[in-house]
Scaffold this motif. Structure first.
Motif, PDB file in Angstrom:
ATOM      1  N   ALA A 124      -6.078   0.124 -20.310  1.00 26.67           N
ATOM      2  CA  ALA A 124      -5.796  -0.372 -18.956  1.00 26.67           C
ATOM      3  C   ALA A 124      -4.471   0.164 -18.435  1.00 26.67           C
ATOM      4  N   SER A 125      -3.492   0.255 -19.335  1.00 24.03           N
ATOM      5  CA  SER A 125      -2.179   0.752 -18.897  1.00 24.03           C
ATOM      6  C   SER A 125      -2.281   2.213 -18.445  1.00 24.03           C
ATOM      7  N   GLU A 126      -3.066   2.980 -19.189  1.00 28.94           N
ATOM      8  CA  GLU A 126      -3.266   4.392 -18.801  1.00 28.94           C
ATOM      9  C   GLU A 126      -3.977   4.470 -17.429  1.00 28.94           C
ATOM     10  N   ALA A 127      -5.002   3.644 -17.283  1.00 29.61           N
ATOM     11  CA  ALA A 127      -5.771   3.660 -16.025  1.00 29.61           C
ATOM     12  C   ALA A 127      -4.893   3.273 -14.840  1.00 29.61           C
ATOM     13  N   ARG A 128      -4.107   2.213 -15.043  1.00 28.90           N
ATOM     14  CA  ARG A 128      -3.231   1.724 -13.961  1.00 28.90           C
ATOM     15  C   ARG A 128      -2.263   2.826 -13.528  1.00 28.90           C
ATOM     16  N   GLY A 129      -1.663   3.463 -14.534  1.00 25.08           N
ATOM     17  CA  GLY A 129      -0.707   4.544 -14.254  1.00 25.08           C
ATOM     18  C   GLY A 129      -1.363   5.663 -13.465  1.00 25.08           C
ATOM     19  N   ARG A 130      -2.551   6.046 -13.876  1.00 28.43           N
ATOM     20  CA  ARG A 130      -3.208   7.178 -13.198  1.00 28.43           C
ATOM     21  C   ARG A 130      -3.626   6.816 -11.772  1.00 28.43           C
ATOM     22  N   MET A 131      -4.148   5.584 -11.627  1.00 35.06           N
ATOM     23  CA  MET A 131      -4.601   5.173 -10.281  1.00 35.06           C
ATOM     24  C   MET A 131      -3.418   5.090  -9.307  1.00 35.06           C
ATOM     25  N   LEU A 132      -2.330   4.488  -9.780  1.00 36.70           N
ATOM     26  CA  LEU A 132      -1.188   4.340  -8.872  1.00 36.70           C
ATOM     27  C   LEU A 132      -0.498   5.673  -8.596  1.00 36.70           C
ATOM     28  N   SER A 133      -0.514   6.544  -9.601  1.00 34.93           N
ATOM     29  CA  SER A 133       0.191   7.809  -9.351  1.00 34.93           C
ATOM     30  C   SER A 133      -0.568   8.670  -8.340  1.00 34.93           C
ATOM     31  N   LEU A 134      -1.862   8.440  -8.228  1.00 37.45           N
ATOM     32  CA  LEU A 134      -2.620   9.163  -7.181  1.00 37.45           C
ATOM     33  C   LEU A 134      -2.074   8.821  -5.798  1.00 37.45           C
ATOM     34  N   ILE A 135      -1.730   7.555  -5.617  1.00 35.28           N
ATOM     35  CA  ILE A 135      -1.191   7.126  -4.318  1.00 35.28           C
ATOM     36  C   ILE A 135       0.264   7.554  -4.189  1.00 35.28           C
ATOM     37  N   LYS A 136       1.000   7.402  -5.285  1.00 34.14           N
ATOM     38  CA  LYS A 136       2.426   7.761  -5.281  1.00 34.14           C
ATOM     39  C   LYS A 136       2.593   9.234  -4.856  1.00 34.14           C
ATOM     40  N   ARG A 137       1.681  10.077  -5.343  1.00 31.53           N
ATOM     41  CA  ARG A 137       1.766  11.507  -5.000  1.00 31.53           C
ATOM     42  C   ARG A 137       1.595  11.750  -3.494  1.00 31.53           C
ATOM     43  N   CYS A 138       0.957  10.810  -2.815  1.00 33.64           N
ATOM     44  CA  CYS A 138       0.757  10.968  -1.356  1.00 33.64           C
ATOM     45  C   CYS A 138       1.744  10.104  -0.567  1.00 33.64           C
ATOM     46  N   GLU A 139       2.839   9.701  -1.194  1.00 33.90           N
ATOM     47  CA  GLU A 139       3.776   8.769  -0.546  1.00 33.90           C
ATOM     48  C   GLU A 139       4.298   9.318   0.797  1.00 33.90           C
ATOM     49  N   LYS A 140       4.752  10.574   0.784  1.00 34.80           N
ATOM     50  CA  LYS A 140       5.291  11.171   2.008  1.00 34.80           C
ATOM     51  C   LYS A 140       4.209  11.287   3.081  1.00 34.80           C
ATOM     52  N   GLN A 141       3.017  11.639   2.615  1.00 33.89           N
ATOM     53  CA  GLN A 141       1.900  11.811   3.546  1.00 33.89           C
ATOM     54  C   GLN A 141       1.533  10.477   4.209  1.00 33.89           C
TER      55      GLN A 141
END
Ligand SMILES: Nc1nc2c(ncn2[C@@H]2O[C@H](COP(=O)(O)OP(=O)(O)OP(=O)(O)O)[C@@H](O)[C@H]2O)c(=O)[nH]1
Ligand SMILES: [Mg+2]
Length: 343
Positions: A124-141
Motif C-alpha cells: 500500500a505504501s508503494e501504491a500510495r507513493g506512486r499514485m500521489l507522485s503522478l499528481i505531484k509531477r503535474c503540480e505546475k501544470q
C-alpha cells in the motif's frame, strides 16, 4: 443561446496539489477502520483514487471547453497563455488520472493476494507513493490550468451568434463613452489614452433586436507584430466577432494620433476582415466647428472610399442611441440585400 466559455468555466474547478493531500489526509486514518489489514489498505487506496478522480473531473470539462472554443475566444485566451503549454498540461493531468486508476486496479489485486498485514502495508505504501507522485509531477501544470480557468471565468460573456457592433478606433476617441451611452455597460471612461485594457460588452435593445456592443482597447497605427497584448485583444474582437465595425475618428487637435494616422489605422482595421461592414463615424463633433467636420469627412471618403460618414456626440446619449440604431438598421439592410458590406 450557446453558453459562452466564461459561463461554462464557472462550473469548472481545478485544485492545487496541496488540496489533494489535505482532502486525503483528513479521511485517510478512518478509511477501512475495523476491517482486515489488507482490506483496510484497499479502502485507503480507494480513497486516494476517488479523491484524485473527483478532483480531476474539472480537467476533462476544461479539455472539452478548449476543444470547442470559437476563434474569438481561442484568440483572446491564447494571447495571454501559451497554447502548447496548456495542451501539455491537460495531457499531463489526463494521463495522471488514467494511470491512478490503473495503479489502483493493479495494487488492489496485489493487496488481495497479500499474506500478512506487514506485506499489505508495504504494498500500500508503494501504491500510495506512486499514485500521489503522478499528481505531484503535474503540480505546475495544475497551477497553470487553475489560472487559465480563472482567466476564462473573467472574460466577457459574448454570444458570438448574436448581432454585435464592435466599437474601435485610436486611444481616447470616445469608444467607451459610446458603449456606456448605448447600453447598460459600466465601462471606465477617462481623459487619458489606453484607459480600456480589456474587451467589454454592453447590451442594447434596438427595435426588439438584442444587440451586443463591444468596447475595445485603443489601437495605434502600427504593424500587427509590433502590437502589445492589450491591442491584440482589440484585434481579436475586430477579426473574429461577427458584426459591423463602428470605427470612431477623433477630429480634435488633442487627438492621441492625428487624422492621417487614424486613417492609416482605419485601413489596417478594414484589412483584418474585408467582408465585415465598416462604419466610419466622427466622434466629439461638439468640440469642433463645421468646417473641420467637413474636412474630416472628405479625407475619410477619399482615403477609405466610404459613401457615408456618421457624426456623433458620445457624451449625448440621444446622439449615441440614434447612431447605434442607424448602424443596426443599415447593417440589416446591407445584409438582406446581399450587397457588399462596404458599398
Ligand atoms: N466633449 C466630448 N467629450 C467626449 C466625447 N466622447 C468622449 N469624450 C471624452 O473623451 C475622453 C475619452 O473618452 P473614452 O470614452 O474614455 O475614450 P476611449 O476611446 O474609450 O479611450 P481608451 O479606452 O483610452 O482607448 C473622456 O474624457 C470623455 O469624457 C464627446 O462626444 N464630446
Ligand atoms: Mg475606452
Amino acid at each position: 443561446m450557446r453558453e459562452p466559455p466564461p459561463t461554462k468555466a464557472k462550473h469548472i474547478q481545478i485544485p492545487e496539489y496541496k488540496e489533494f493531500l489535505t482532502r486525503i489526509g483528513r479521511r485517510y486514518k478512518k478509511a477501512g477502520q475495523g476491517l482486515k489489514p489488507h482490506e483496510t489498505e484497499i479502502a485507503r487506496l480507494q480513497l486516494i483514487h476517488d479523491v484524485i478522480t473527483v478532483k480531476l473531473a474539472g480537467i476533462e470539462k476544461l479539455s472539452r471547453l478548449l476543444a470547442e472554443l470559437d476563434p474569438f475566444y481561442h484568440e483572446l485566451i491564447f494571447i495571454e497563455f501559451d497554447e502548447n503549454k496548456v495542451r501539455k498540461a491537460v495531457l499531463c493531468l489526463l494521463r495522471a488520472k488514467r494511470m491512478v486508476s490503473e495503479f489502483f486496479r493493479k495494487y488492489r489485486y496485489r493487496l488481495m493476494a497479500s499474506e500478512t498485514g506487514r506485506e499489505a502495508k508495504k504494498i500500500a505504501s508503494e501504491a500510495r507513493g506512486r499514485m500521489l507522485s503522478l499528481i505531484k509531477r503535474c503540480e505546475k501544470q495544475l497551477l497553470l490550468l487553475k489560472n487559465l480557468v480563472i482567466f476564462i471565468q473573467r472574460l466577457p460573456s459574448i454570444d458570438t451568434s448574436q448581432p454585435t457592433i464592435i466599437v474601435a478606433g485610436a486611444p481616447s476617441v470616445g469608444k467607451s463613452t459610446i458603449v456606456a451611452n448605448a447600453s447598460r455597460a459600466r465601462v471606465e471612461i477617462a481623459s487619458y489614452p489606453f484607459t480600456t485594457k480589456q474587451i467589454h460588452v454592453g447590451h442594447a435593445n434596438i427595435n426588439e433586436i438584442k444587440v451586443q456592443i463591444i468596447d475595445t482597447p485603443g489601437l495605434l497605427d502600427r504593424p500587427l507584430d509590433e502590437r502589445n497584448q492589450i491591442e491584440l485583444r482589440a484585434i481579436a474582437a475586430l477579426k473574429y466577432l461577427n458584426g459591423p465595425i463602428l470605427f470612431l475618428f477623433d477630429p480634435t487637435p488633442q487627438a492621441t494620433i492625428d487624422l492621417e494616422r487614424q486613417l492609416r489605422l482605419a485601413k489596417q482595421v478594414m484589412e483584418l476582415d474585408p467582408e465585415k461592414p465598416f462604419v466610419p463615424a466622427i466622434a466629439k463633433v461638439d468640440l469642433v466647428d463645421k468646417h473641420t467636420v467637413n474636412t474630416v469627412i472628405s479625407r475619410i471618403s477619399e482615403t477609405l472610399g466610404s459613401t457615408h460618414v456618421y457624426k456623433v456626440v458620445g457624451v449625448d446619449s440621444r446622439s449615441v442611441k440614434e447612431l447605434v440604431h442607424r448602424v443596426v438598421m443599415e447593417t440589416i439592410r446591407m445584409m438582406s440585400s446581399g450587397g457588399h458590406p462596404r458599398s
